[in-house]
Design a protein around this motif. Structure first.
Motif, mmCIF file in Angstrom:
data_model
loop_
_atom_site.group_PDB
_atom_site.id
_atom_site.type_symbol
_atom_site.label_atom_id
_atom_site.label_comp_id
_atom_site.label_asym_id
_atom_site.label_seq_id
_atom_site.Cartn_x
_atom_site.Cartn_y
_atom_site.Cartn_z
ATOM 1 N N GLU A 155 -52.789 86.798 143.396
ATOM 2 C CA GLU A 155 -51.705 87.559 144.004
ATOM 3 C C GLU A 155 -51.042 86.717 145.084
ATOM 4 O O GLU A 155 -51.704 86.186 145.981
ATOM 5 C CB GLU A 155 -52.230 88.858 144.607
ATOM 6 N N THR A 156 -49.720 86.594 144.997
ATOM 7 C CA THR A 156 -48.946 85.875 146.003
ATOM 8 C C THR A 156 -47.707 86.693 146.340
ATOM 9 O O THR A 156 -47.469 87.748 145.756
ATOM 10 C CB THR A 156 -48.530 84.476 145.502
ATOM 11 N N ARG A 157 -46.929 86.180 147.274
ATOM 12 C CA ARG A 157 -45.685 86.863 147.631
ATOM 13 C C ARG A 157 -44.605 85.810 147.869
ATOM 14 O O ARG A 157 -44.856 84.770 148.475
ATOM 15 C CB ARG A 157 -45.869 87.718 148.886
ATOM 16 N N VAL A 158 -43.414 86.106 147.374
ATOM 17 C CA VAL A 158 -42.259 85.252 147.631
ATOM 18 C C VAL A 158 -41.187 86.104 148.296
ATOM 19 O O VAL A 158 -41.243 87.338 148.259
ATOM 20 C CB VAL A 158 -41.716 84.624 146.331
ATOM 21 N N HIS A 159 -40.214 85.439 148.907
ATOM 22 C CA HIS A 159 -39.082 86.136 149.519
ATOM 23 C C HIS A 159 -37.783 85.575 148.942
ATOM 24 O O HIS A 159 -37.673 84.376 148.705
ATOM 25 C CB HIS A 159 -39.094 85.979 151.044
ATOM 26 N N THR A 160 -36.830 86.446 148.744
ATOM 27 C CA THR A 160 -35.552 86.012 148.188
ATOM 28 C C THR A 160 -34.749 85.221 149.210
ATOM 29 O O THR A 160 -34.881 85.421 150.422
ATOM 30 C CB THR A 160 -34.724 87.221 147.715
ATOM 31 N N ASN A 161 -33.898 84.347 148.690
ATOM 32 C CA ASN A 161 -33.007 83.572 149.566
ATOM 33 C C ASN A 161 -31.704 84.338 149.780
ATOM 34 O O ASN A 161 -31.602 85.525 149.463
ATOM 35 C CB ASN A 161 -32.765 82.180 148.974
ATOM 36 N N GLY A 162 -30.686 83.650 150.304
ATOM 37 C CA GLY A 162 -29.427 84.317 150.603
ATOM 38 C C GLY A 162 -28.704 84.858 149.388
ATOM 39 O O GLY A 162 -27.870 85.760 149.508
ATOM 40 N N ALA A 163 -29.034 84.319 148.204
ATOM 41 C CA ALA A 163 -28.424 84.790 146.967
ATOM 42 C C ALA A 163 -29.296 85.827 146.261
ATOM 43 O O ALA A 163 -29.023 86.193 145.116
ATOM 44 C CB ALA A 163 -28.156 83.614 146.030
ATOM 45 N N GLY A 164 -30.355 86.281 146.960
ATOM 46 C CA GLY A 164 -31.250 87.271 146.368
ATOM 47 C C GLY A 164 -32.183 86.686 145.317
ATOM 48 O O GLY A 164 -32.735 87.431 144.493
#
Length: 205
Positions: A155-164
């Motif tokens: 299990e990991t987590r990523v975050h969206t950039n300015g373009a989602g």
């Protein structure tokens, strides 16, 4: 069960059609001869209800989804953590490749909160770029949980950039699920206190 969903569709070669099954089927999605290519199966549920009765449930739930800011605001406003309701809606997708990969890509199908692979997870690479959409518009700086299973569960987590958008890597042969939750608060003293939309996307390589 037709009364439990707003839309249940299959998209193949860019064309989207309602899935017509038999009420009570289990599993709910069954096909005789599937269409070759990338099939995008999408399910937009009717709202369901959750009542918070355990004191630690709200905290565990919001932290698991990376939504600590919602918990911080809830506590800053002095709201109780039990005795209220949340109405939640599932916006679920599965990507299924039938036959060898010969092109084709995921596409947005118009659900309120939606994960979209920009391309296909079946092109032979071990990473995809995904885009997160709320009401059809990209969502920047937002958490997406990534679950991949190839033997053990990771299990990991990523975050969206300015373009989602966000990049997601996975082991070869893995089963992958992505999920994200969009949540809004209503008027204090009225039910439901929260409304949420649970976007998920699965594929197996």
């Amino acid at each position: 069960v037709p009364g439990r969903f707003k839309a249940f569709t299959v998209t193949n070669n860019g064309k989207t059609a309602d899935y017509t099954g038999r009420a009570g089927d289990s599993p709910a999605f069954q096909v005789g001869t599937p269409k070759p290519g990338l099939n995008v199966i999408a399910y937009h549920s009717q709202p369901d209800s959750l009542t918070f009765r355990k004191p630690d449930l709200l905290e565990k739930y919001l932290k698991a989804e990376g939504l600590e800011r919602v918990l911080k605001q809830h506590r800053a406003d002095g709201l109780p953590e039990v005795g209220f309701k949340e109405h939640y809606t599932r916006n679920a997708k599965a990507l299924v490749q039938v036959g060898p990969y010969g092109g084709g890509a995921d596409k947005a199908v118009g659900m309120p909160f939606e994960l979209v692979v920009l391309g296909s997870p079946y092109d032979g690479s071990r990473r995809v770029t995904v885009q997160l959409l709320w009401q059809g518009k990209p969502v920047a700086g937002y958490p997406i949980n990534v679950f991949s299973k190839s033997g053990s569960l990771r299990e990991t987590r990523v975050h969206t950039n300015g373009a989602g958008q966000a990049e997601v890597a996975f082991p070869r042969g893995a089963k992958v699920m992505l999920n994200s939750v969009w949540i809004t608060r209503g008027d204090v003293g009225k039910e439901p206190l929260y409304r949420s939309w649970w976007a998920s996307l699965t594929f197996g390589t």
